[in-house]
Design an enzyme around this catalytic site. Structure first.
Site, PDB file in Angstrom:
ATOM      1  NE  ARG A 116     -51.140  -4.453   2.944  1.00 37.63           N
ATOM      2  CZ  ARG A 116     -50.406  -5.506   3.322  1.00 37.63           C
ATOM      3  NH1 ARG A 116     -50.997  -6.622   3.714  1.00 37.63           N
ATOM      4  NH2 ARG A 116     -49.102  -5.440   3.282  1.00 37.63           N
ATOM      5  CE  LYS A 138     -64.708  14.860   3.283  1.00 41.29           C
ATOM      6  NZ  LYS A 138     -64.620  16.320   3.510  1.00 41.29           N
ATOM      7  CD  GLU A 180     -70.471  20.370  11.131  1.00 44.97           C
ATOM      8  OE1 GLU A 180     -70.705  20.860  10.008  1.00 44.97           O
ATOM      9  OE2 GLU A 180     -69.309  20.092  11.523  1.00 44.97           O
ATOM     10  CE  LYS A 222     -71.293  14.104   5.725  1.00 42.90           C
ATOM     11  NZ  LYS A 222     -70.407  14.125   6.864  1.00 42.90           N
ATOM     12  CD  GLU A 232     -64.411  17.498   0.138  1.00 46.07           C
ATOM     13  OE1 GLU A 232     -64.696  16.783   1.107  1.00 46.07           O
ATOM     14  OE2 GLU A 232     -63.736  18.529   0.235  1.00 46.07           O
ATOM     15  NE  ARG A 236     -68.191  14.066   1.778  1.00 46.07           N
ATOM     16  CZ  ARG A 236     -67.967  12.901   2.344  1.00 46.07           C
ATOM     17  NH1 ARG A 236     -67.708  11.842   1.600  1.00 46.07           N
ATOM     18  NH2 ARG A 236     -68.001  12.774   3.653  1.00 46.07           N
ATOM     19  CG  ASN A 240     -65.429  21.159   2.824  1.00 46.91           C
ATOM     20  OD1 ASN A 240     -65.583  20.350   3.734  1.00 46.91           O
ATOM     21  ND2 ASN A 240     -64.844  20.846   1.682  1.00 46.91           N
ATOM     22  CG  HIS A 243     -66.196  22.904   7.797  1.00 49.32           C
ATOM     23  ND1 HIS A 243     -67.529  23.258   7.796  1.00 49.32           N
ATOM     24  CD2 HIS A 243     -66.097  21.836   8.629  1.00 49.32           C
ATOM     25  CE1 HIS A 243     -68.196  22.440   8.584  1.00 49.32           C
ATOM     26  NE2 HIS A 243     -67.350  21.563   9.105  1.00 49.32           N
ATOM     27  CG  HIS A 247     -61.279  22.544   9.309  1.00 50.25           C
ATOM     28  ND1 HIS A 247     -61.395  21.734   8.216  1.00 50.25           N
ATOM     29  CD2 HIS A 247     -62.104  22.031  10.257  1.00 50.25           C
ATOM     30  CE1 HIS A 247     -62.262  20.757   8.490  1.00 50.25           C
ATOM     31  NE2 HIS A 247     -62.711  20.923   9.715  1.00 50.25           N
ATOM     32  CG  HIS A 257     -65.970  20.705  14.214  1.00 51.82           C
ATOM     33  ND1 HIS A 257     -64.904  20.949  13.378  1.00 51.82           N
ATOM     34  CD2 HIS A 257     -67.009  20.382  13.414  1.00 51.82           C
ATOM     35  CE1 HIS A 257     -65.287  20.764  12.125  1.00 51.82           C
ATOM     36  NE2 HIS A 257     -66.563  20.421  12.119  1.00 51.82           N
TER      37      HIS A 257
HETATM   38  P1  NAD Z   1     -66.276  15.001  20.432  1.00 53.04           P
HETATM   39  O1  NAD Z   1     -66.199  13.639  19.866  1.00 53.04           O
HETATM   40  O2  NAD Z   1     -65.042  15.575  21.015  1.00 53.04           O
HETATM   41  O3  NAD Z   1     -67.462  15.019  21.505  1.00 53.04           O
HETATM   42  C1  NAD Z   1     -67.705  16.198  22.247  1.00 53.04           C
HETATM   43  C2  NAD Z   1     -67.648  15.940  23.758  1.00 53.04           C
HETATM   44  O4  NAD Z   1     -68.807  15.247  24.177  1.00 53.04           O
HETATM   45  C3  NAD Z   1     -66.467  15.085  24.186  1.00 53.04           C
HETATM   46  O5  NAD Z   1     -65.982  15.579  25.411  1.00 53.04           O
HETATM   47  C4  NAD Z   1     -67.093  13.720  24.405  1.00 53.04           C
HETATM   48  O6  NAD Z   1     -66.380  12.943  25.305  1.00 53.04           O
HETATM   49  C5  NAD Z   1     -68.454  14.084  24.925  1.00 53.04           C
HETATM   50  N1  NAD Z   1     -69.536  13.130  24.694  1.00 53.04           N
HETATM   51  C6  NAD Z   1     -69.824  12.490  23.545  1.00 53.04           C
HETATM   52  N2  NAD Z   1     -70.986  11.831  23.640  1.00 53.04           N
HETATM   53  C7  NAD Z   1     -71.429  12.017  24.905  1.00 53.04           C
HETATM   54  C8  NAD Z   1     -72.589  11.601  25.611  1.00 53.04           C
HETATM   55  N3  NAD Z   1     -73.569  10.903  25.012  1.00 53.04           N
HETATM   56  N4  NAD Z   1     -72.719  11.966  26.912  1.00 53.04           N
HETATM   57  C9  NAD Z   1     -71.754  12.733  27.497  1.00 53.04           C
HETATM   58  N5  NAD Z   1     -70.668  13.203  26.879  1.00 53.04           N
HETATM   59  C10 NAD Z   1     -70.506  12.842  25.596  1.00 53.04           C
HETATM   60  O7  NAD Z   1     -66.744  16.059  19.334  1.00 53.04           O
HETATM   61  P2  NAD Z   1     -67.968  16.152  18.308  1.00 53.04           P
HETATM   62  O8  NAD Z   1     -68.441  17.533  18.426  1.00 53.04           O
HETATM   63  O9  NAD Z   1     -68.913  15.040  18.435  1.00 53.04           O
HETATM   64  O10 NAD Z   1     -67.228  15.958  16.904  1.00 53.04           O
HETATM   65  C11 NAD Z   1     -66.246  16.862  16.450  1.00 53.04           C
HETATM   66  C12 NAD Z   1     -65.275  16.102  15.591  1.00 53.04           C
HETATM   67  O11 NAD Z   1     -65.972  15.561  14.466  1.00 53.04           O
HETATM   68  C13 NAD Z   1     -64.167  16.975  15.015  1.00 53.04           C
HETATM   69  O12 NAD Z   1     -62.946  16.302  15.149  1.00 53.04           O
HETATM   70  C14 NAD Z   1     -64.530  17.109  13.544  1.00 53.04           C
HETATM   71  O13 NAD Z   1     -63.405  17.270  12.723  1.00 53.04           O
HETATM   72  C15 NAD Z   1     -65.223  15.797  13.291  1.00 53.04           C
HETATM   73  N6  NAD Z   1     -66.143  15.815  12.140  1.00 53.04           N
HETATM   74  C16 NAD Z   1     -65.968  14.893  11.171  1.00 53.04           C
HETATM   75  C17 NAD Z   1     -66.823  14.862  10.082  1.00 53.04           C
HETATM   76  C18 NAD Z   1     -66.671  13.806   9.047  1.00 53.04           C
HETATM   77  O14 NAD Z   1     -67.311  13.895   7.990  1.00 53.04           O
HETATM   78  N7  NAD Z   1     -65.872  12.792   9.266  1.00 53.04           N
HETATM   79  C19 NAD Z   1     -67.847  15.808   9.979  1.00 53.04           C
HETATM   80  C20 NAD Z   1     -67.998  16.739  10.997  1.00 53.04           C
HETATM   81  C21 NAD Z   1     -67.139  16.738  12.088  1.00 53.04           C
HETATM   82 ZN    ZN Z   2     -67.760  20.036  10.486  1.00 52.97          ZN
END
Ligand code: NAD
Ligand code: ZN
Length: 350
Positions: A116, A138, A180, A222, A232, A236, A240, A243, A247, A257
């Site tokens: 929990r 989030k 972003e 942010k 949101e 907030r 998006n 997005h 998405h 992404h």
């Molecule tokens: P990811 O986590 O898939 O990372 C991208 C790639 O880089 C992966 O292959 C990972 O293994 C690699 N990688 C990461 N750090 C590395 C490093 N230092 N050296 C070598 N390789 C490395 O993707 P991302 O682009 O970081 O994030 C996208 C995700 O984030 C999506 O799922 C999206 O929905 C989410 N997101 C969430 C929010 C939120 O507010 N929670 C906001 C924006 C995006």
């Molecule tokens: Zn995003």
């Protein structure tokens, strides 16, 4: 990125979000997590980050998940939980997600449901996670093709920024993160937009001080939005921008992404020009900036399938999508658009 020895002066900011405060450590070093995370610490990371930073991670108990958005799913959650039980993790254990947005989203989610809720912190390792995903509370996972369909709002106790970790980040992921960043500039900060326009992503990769400034400016944008509207209800939603369509096409076409968001922002700009008074020259400037940062600005996608996914998006209700449109660069508004009108706009503008 050059060695940043000498620049390493840790800065601490506390964001008092309504649900709970989050401590942000800028210009910090990964090693500091042992002091920052109180109690027992278990790291969650992915296979790429583990391989790239094996020596540094050897000091911690790690749960390694397979890399990639396709693993931001319930099966990975089950796998992590089984290991947490095996390791005897309890309510005093702090989960630390070290990785990109996939790792931070899933770590925050698991930490929120395991027993929990146990404390968690993040060490973002991609540009995208540093400027966006790690901050704001989030957490969640995808269900089938539907992005972030299951999740929760819960703040990490801390976020630690160690930009040295970016040294191993592939170029494609640097580019991805700028979607972003450009989003933040488009919706909130015309000065940031102008600053980005005189640079390219390689400048940031080559200059640690510039990267620090970039991160600080983006998290300030942010955090200000999340401080006003954590759950949101209104403002907030502006985050998006790009997005709604982004998405819908991201998992449909297995796009990174940032690429999906980039294409989504161009679509939103075209719709903004059509119905929200965005000057054609401003739309062109957005497209030009995205291209300058190596991001895609068009995709020949199946509009009917995208529309079907969009209909299931959690941001739509009663057949109306809360679309984020620009009236000018740095100024965004929430505009409800009915499905019929949206179908028409898709046909006309995209
Ligand atoms: P990811 O986590 O898939 O990372 C991208 C790639 O880089 C992966 O292959 C990972 O293994 C690699 N990688 C990461 N750090 C590395 C490093 N230092 N050296 C070598 N390789 C490395 O993707 P991302 O682009 O970081 O994030 C996208 C995700 O984030 C999506 O799922 C999206 O929905 C989410 N997101 C969430 C929010 C939120 O507010 N929670 C906001 C924006 C995006
Ligand atoms: Zn995003």
């Amino acid at each position: 990125m050059p060695d940043r020895t000498g620049l390493q002066i840790m800065k601490e900011i506390v964001y008092p979000f309504p649900s709970s405060a989050c401590k942000v450590y800028l210009q910090a070093s990964l090693e500091a997590i042992a002091d920052i995370a109180q109690g027992r610490l278990i790291v969650i990371t992915d296979s790429n980050v583990q391989a790239a930073h094996a020596a540094q991670l050897a000091a911690y108990t790690c749960i390694v998940i397979p890399a990639g958005e396709q693993h931001k799913h319930q099966t990975t959650v089950d796998h992590i939980i089984a290991q947490l039980i095996e390791l005897g993790a309890d309510r005093k254990t702090c989960l630390v997600g070290i990785g990109g947005g996939v790792v931070t989203d899933i770590t925050g989610y698991v930490a929120s449901i395991y027993m929990r809720g146990i404390p968690f912190g993040f060490v973002p390792t991609t540009v995208l996670a540093m400027v966006d995903a790690a901050l704001g509370g989030k957490n969640g996972i995808d269900v089938g093709l539907y992005k972030n369909m299951v999740g929760c709002f819960r703040q990490p106790v801390f976020i630690l920024y160690d930009t040295l970790l970016l040294q191993t980040l592939p170029d494609a992921e640097w580019i991805n993160g700028f979607a972003e960043i450009i989003k933040h500039a488009c919706i909130k900060d015309a000065a940031l937009f102008d600053w980005l326009a005189i640079h390219q992503w390689q400048d940031f990769k080559a200059d640690a001080a510039l990267t620090d400034e970039l991160i600080a400016r983006n998290i300030a944008i942010k955090a200000a939005v999340v401080l006003n509207d954590e759950k949101e209800a209104g403002e907030r939603k502006l985050l998006n921008f790009g997005h709604t369509l982004g998405h819908a096409i991201e998992n449909l076409y297995q796009l990174p992404h940032g690429h999906a968001v980039s294409i989504g922002m161009v679509a939103a700009c075209r719709i903004s020009e059509e119905m929200h008074g965005l000057a054609s020259a401003d739309k062109d400037r957005v497209v030009q900036l995205l291209q300058q940062y190596g991001l895609p600005t068009q995709l020949d996608f199946d509009k009917e399938r995208a529309m079907a996914i969009l209909l299931k998006d959690k941001k739509q209700s009663a057949g109306t999508v809360q679309f984020i449109l620009l009236s000018a660069i740095g100024h965004a508004e929430i505009v409800p658009i009915g499905m019929e009108q949206l179908t028409h706009l898709f046909e006309q503008c995209l």
